[in-house]
Design a protein around this motif. Structure first.
Motif, PDB file in Angstrom:
ATOM      1  N   UNK A 177       0.830  -1.214   0.000  1.00 47.56           N
ATOM      2  CA  UNK A 177       0.000   0.000   0.000  1.00 47.56           C
ATOM      3  C   UNK A 177       0.858   1.256   0.000  1.00 47.56           C
ATOM      4  N   UNK A 178       1.940   1.233   0.774  1.00 44.46           N
ATOM      5  CA  UNK A 178       2.820   2.410   0.834  1.00 44.46           C
ATOM      6  C   UNK A 178       3.417   2.697  -0.546  1.00 44.46           C
ATOM      7  N   UNK A 179       3.839   1.635  -1.215  1.00 46.68           N
ATOM      8  CA  UNK A 179       4.447   1.828  -2.542  1.00 46.68           C
ATOM      9  C   UNK A 179       3.396   2.215  -3.573  1.00 46.68           C
ATOM     10  N   UNK A 180       2.197   1.674  -3.436  1.00 49.46           N
ATOM     11  CA  UNK A 180       1.125   2.050  -4.374  1.00 49.46           C
ATOM     12  C   UNK A 180       0.719   3.508  -4.165  1.00 49.46           C
ATOM     13  N   UNK A 181       0.966   3.998  -2.999  1.00 45.12           N
ATOM     14  CA  UNK A 181       0.698   5.395  -2.709  1.00 45.12           C
ATOM     15  C   UNK A 181       1.786   6.289  -3.333  1.00 45.12           C
ATOM     16  N   UNK A 182       3.018   5.786  -3.311  1.00 39.92           N
ATOM     17  CA  UNK A 182       4.151   6.547  -3.878  1.00 39.92           C
ATOM     18  C   UNK A 182       4.114   6.550  -5.404  1.00 39.92           C
TER      19      UNK A 182
END
Ligand SMILES: [Fe+2]
Ligand SMILES: [Fe+2]
Length: 474
Positions: free
Chosen positions: A22-27
């Motif tokens: 999720x963190x990377x999909x946010x970035x």
């Protein structure tokens, strides 16, 4: 193999770590908006014949096909883990390599990763206008390949920041998309990555000299006791090799073309050579001097307590650490560095641990010399009595023992006045740059055509013909 069915292609089992995913999909959207703003100018609809990694194994890792660059499958690829790997140097030598960040080295390691990561988008920003004046479709495709892979290198470092550094890491990952090469208020971290890359000669010099600095830094980090960093850097190195090829062969082709024209028209004087629309060898030497000197500054100070700490703590090794026959601790070893004393350059031995930057710089210079020798063989073969020479490593330095001194390319210590009188002989002048720019107005995009100032390459990409349509403009 790499899983391309995922939103973020990876071989790190990202799907099993929902928080990270999720963190990377946010970035990812922030990365895409950076690419749209700062990626190659006007290129978003082009279909480019690019290679994409399919596997991290050394054989058959690339697949070629037309891709619109914003649809390039950027992702996270690490070399497979060796369960027996150890820390191979420093005070922790012989203990198992770390799979998590050791708490006491957290901030140091984060700084190392951020500094490396920052160079990747910086070079894309530096090169973004060059597509507008490309010398051929072949070269246009090559610069785009370099650009998408630098983008992937940013992903590689951002993965480490997100996965291992929690909130601080996420903030650093955002900041990597906010700094801009050459921006007065929020520049990239390292000096050479804020210099413009205004023309294709500068681009080839940059990929030969500065991407090779990248290679040596990655090699040192590929020795790291922090295993995920080592494995990430190993895969990045396979991509880096192509960038250096683009640089070396680009300069070779310019030299080839200049020598052909000089012989054909029997001219020698730089002004006569320029009048024929090719780059004189003296200008090639001045560009070489500039790019070499600003790049060797990137290795840092000759004596550095930081470098000693990185090594002793097992975070950053030497070039080919495990192939070196010594104790890999270096507490008693010495290494020679140079300094200016009494108007002369003198060598002195210092503790090897503090001289690790200098040692990496020397390893780098050795490899650079090999490339310059290959360039000289092209000039030699054409029978022209001119040779390119690497300047003394003290020449035009802004960092380390030579900073503040005026050193000639042959290693003489000069007064400031003498330097000012002669620096135009050694470094590209505004007039040199204007001349090179004058050759690069407009782009050459007819398949199989090359600008007058550069020879065609020996072969095309992936065994395609030279007149293959490497880029479709739509
Ligand atoms: Fe890179
Ligand atoms: Fe690179």
């Amino acid at each position: 193999m790499i899983d391309y069915t995922e939103k973020i292609p990876n071989n790190v089992d990202l799907g099993r770590d929902r928080v990270l995913q999720r963190a990377l999909e946010h970035w990812q959207p922030a990365y895409m908006s950076w690419w749209y703003d700062m990626g190659p100018n006007e290129s978003h609809n082009y279909e480019v014949y690019l290679r994409t990694a399919t596997s991290v194994e050394p054989d058959g890792w690339a697949q070629f096909g037309y891709v619109r660059m914003p649809e390039y499958r950027w992702g996270i690829f690490l070399q497979p883990r060796d369960a027996n790997r150890q820390v191979n140097f420093g005070m922790h030598k012989g203990t198992p390599a770390w799979q998590e960040v050791p708490g006491e080295y957290r901030s140091t390691l984060r700084r190392v990763i951020v500094t490396q990561g920052d160079t990747e988008p910086a070079s894309v920003e530096q090169q973004r206008m060059l597509g507008m004046c490309c010398p051929s479709l072949y070269d246009l495709r090559n610069i785009f390949q370099v650009n998408v892979e630098e983008g992937r290198h940013l992903w590689a470092m951002v993965y480490l920041l997100h996965r291992y550094f929690g909130r601080d890491g996420r903030e650093e990952a955002e900041a990597l998309l906010e700094r801009r090469s050459g921006d007065v208020d929020n520049p990239r971290i390292l000096g050479a990555f804020n210099e413009p890359t205004p023309d294709w000669l500068a681009f080839y010099m940059f990929t030969f000299f500065t991407d090779r600095d990248g290679k040596f830094q990655l090699c040192a980090l590929a020795e790291s006791g922090f295993d995920p960093l080592a494995r990430t850097c190993r895969f990045m190195l396979t991509e880096e090799a192509h960038h250096m090829f683009v640089g070396e062969s680009g300069v070779s082709r310019i030299l080839q073309r200049t020598c052909e024209v000089m012989n054909e028209h029997k001219v020698e004087a730089p002004s006569d050579v320029r009048a024929l629309g090719v780059i004189d060898l003296q200008t090639m030497q001045r560009y070489l001097n500039f790019h070499f000197s600003v790049t060797i500054d990137l290795f840092g100070s000759d004596a550095s307590s930081n470098a000693a700490t990185y090594y002793t703590t097992g975070l950053k090794g030497r070039y080919e650490e495990t192939k070196i026959a010594d104790d890999h601790v270096l507490s008693d070893a010495e290494y020679p560095v140079f300094e200016v004393s009494g108007g002369k350059i003198v060598s002195k031995n210092v503790p090897a641990l503090t001289a690790l930057n200098e040692r990496l710089r020397d390893d780098y210079i050795g490899e650079i010399q090999g490339g310059v020798d290959r360039w000289n063989r092209i000039i030699e073969k054409s029978g022209i009595p001119f040779r390119l020479v690497l300047p003394h490593k003290g020449f035009h330095r802004a960092i380390g023992n030579f900073a503040g001194h005026h050193i000639s390319p042959s290693g003489e210590v000069l007064s400031e006045e003498a330097w000012k009188n002669r620096q135009h002989e050694w470094l590209p002048s505004a007039a040199d740059q204007a001349f090179v720019q004058s050759l690069m107005v407009g782009r050459v995009v007819e398949p199989g055509k090359f600008a007058n100032w550069i020879a065609p390459p020996i072969r095309g990409v992936n065994q395609q013909a030279l007149n293959f349509e490497y880029v479709r403009f739509n």
